[in-house]
Enzyme design. Sequence first.
Site, PDB file in Angstrom:
ATOM      1  N   ASP A   9       0.883  -1.157   0.133  1.00 45.54           N
ATOM      2  CA  ASP A   9       0.157   0.125  -0.221  1.00 45.54           C
ATOM      3  C   ASP A   9       0.937   1.090   0.055  1.00 45.54           C
ATOM      4  O   ASP A   9       1.613   1.449   0.950  1.00 45.54           O
ATOM      5  CB  ASP A   9      -0.928  -0.155   1.318  1.00 45.54           C
ATOM      6  CG  ASP A   9      -1.814   1.191   1.419  1.00 45.54           C
ATOM      7  OD1 ASP A   9      -1.615   2.151   0.675  1.00 45.54           O
ATOM      8  OD2 ASP A   9      -2.692   1.046   2.169  1.00 45.54           O
ATOM      9  N   ILE A  10       0.537   2.170  -0.910  1.00 47.48           N
ATOM     10  CA  ILE A  10       1.735   3.127  -1.203  1.00 47.48           C
ATOM     11  C   ILE A  10       1.453   4.083   0.131  1.00 47.48           C
ATOM     12  O   ILE A  10       2.394   4.830   0.374  1.00 47.48           O
ATOM     13  CB  ILE A  10       1.298   4.102  -2.651  1.00 47.48           C
ATOM     14  CG1 ILE A  10       2.896   5.077  -2.791  1.00 47.48           C
ATOM     15  CG2 ILE A  10       0.042   4.757  -2.551  1.00 47.48           C
ATOM     16  CD1 ILE A  10       2.592   5.405  -4.019  1.00 47.48           C
ATOM     17  N   GLY A  31      -8.696   5.942  -6.872  1.00 44.10           N
ATOM     18  CA  GLY A  31      -7.546   5.259  -6.975  1.00 44.10           C
ATOM     19  C   GLY A  31      -6.553   5.816  -5.803  1.00 44.10           C
ATOM     20  O   GLY A  31      -6.834   5.987  -4.684  1.00 44.10           O
ATOM     21  N   VAL A  32      -5.233   5.647  -6.277  1.00 47.34           N
ATOM     22  CA  VAL A  32      -4.178   6.261  -5.479  1.00 47.34           C
ATOM     23  C   VAL A  32      -4.495   7.624  -4.770  1.00 47.34           C
ATOM     24  O   VAL A  32      -4.046   7.733  -3.628  1.00 47.34           O
ATOM     25  CB  VAL A  32      -2.667   6.246  -6.389  1.00 47.34           C
ATOM     26  CG1 VAL A  32      -1.772   6.888  -5.657  1.00 47.34           C
ATOM     27  CG2 VAL A  32      -2.348   4.864  -6.813  1.00 47.34           C
ATOM     28  N   ASP A  33      -5.047   8.519  -5.900  1.00 46.14           N
ATOM     29  CA  ASP A  33      -5.220   9.739  -5.312  1.00 46.14           C
ATOM     30  C   ASP A  33      -6.043   9.744  -4.126  1.00 46.14           C
ATOM     31  O   ASP A  33      -5.978  10.432  -3.070  1.00 46.14           O
ATOM     32  CB  ASP A  33      -5.778  10.626  -6.548  1.00 46.14           C
ATOM     33  CG  ASP A  33      -5.899  11.998  -6.261  1.00 46.14           C
ATOM     34  OD1 ASP A  33      -5.150  12.676  -5.484  1.00 46.14           O
ATOM     35  OD2 ASP A  33      -6.657  12.753  -7.023  1.00 46.14           O
ATOM     36  N   SER A 117      -1.160   6.601 -14.467  1.00 48.69           N
ATOM     37  CA  SER A 117      -1.968   6.451 -15.692  1.00 48.69           C
ATOM     38  C   SER A 117      -2.420   5.123 -16.007  1.00 48.69           C
ATOM     39  O   SER A 117      -3.060   5.022 -16.973  1.00 48.69           O
ATOM     40  CB  SER A 117      -1.552   7.344 -16.858  1.00 48.69           C
ATOM     41  OG  SER A 117      -1.384   8.734 -16.794  1.00 48.69           O
ATOM     42  N   TYR A 121      -7.072   5.913 -15.752  1.00 46.53           N
ATOM     43  CA  TYR A 121      -6.784   6.486 -16.913  1.00 46.53           C
ATOM     44  C   TYR A 121      -6.491   5.805 -18.174  1.00 46.53           C
ATOM     45  O   TYR A 121      -6.391   6.373 -19.310  1.00 46.53           O
ATOM     46  CB  TYR A 121      -5.636   7.568 -16.713  1.00 46.53           C
ATOM     47  CG  TYR A 121      -5.959   8.964 -15.964  1.00 46.53           C
ATOM     48  CD1 TYR A 121      -7.166   9.271 -15.430  1.00 46.53           C
ATOM     49  CD2 TYR A 121      -5.143   9.925 -15.842  1.00 46.53           C
ATOM     50  CE1 TYR A 121      -7.825  10.322 -14.811  1.00 46.53           C
ATOM     51  CE2 TYR A 121      -5.294  11.184 -14.991  1.00 46.53           C
ATOM     52  CZ  TYR A 121      -6.710  11.503 -14.678  1.00 46.53           C
ATOM     53  OH  TYR A 121      -7.150  12.485 -14.199  1.00 46.53           O
TER      54      TYR A 121
END
Length: 165
Positions: A9-10, A31-33, A117, A121
Amino acid sequence: MRLTVVDGDITTQQVDAVVNAANRRMRGGLGVDGAIHAAGGPEVLEDCKRRFPDGLATGAAGWTTGGRLPARWVIHVVGPNYAAGERDRSLLTSCYSGALAVADELGARTVAFPLVSAGVYGWPREDAMRAAVETLRTTPTAVEEARIVAFGRAAYDEIAAVVGA
């Protein structure tokens, strides 16, 4: 620079900076954001509003506080939206080289990256992996470790194969 891949997990990475695959508005997203904004808390969003009142251009990079994340900083990059017709690969690679340049300005020596992306994306996954690895390997930087964080074992195996190639 050492290029590594981890399955994880980032938002929990013990690094100086994490890279956020942000949208142009810089107000959080999916998502990540979304995960970074949720884990970092309101401090990340407030810093985004202050530093980027008009958002950030596709391919650009900028930083904010890490808020409640273990990382001190979040380096936000806006990847091209392949699904919406943004298919200039240089915009994708500039996310990685720009993030390294920002890391150098901050003095960050360890940086965790997502695959920019490659999620909502829609950038073709194989090319997204190659773009990340090629750019991270060839961009001059003082960063000591660039860590690509894969979410799940299958993603880890895919990315590790490209890093090892």
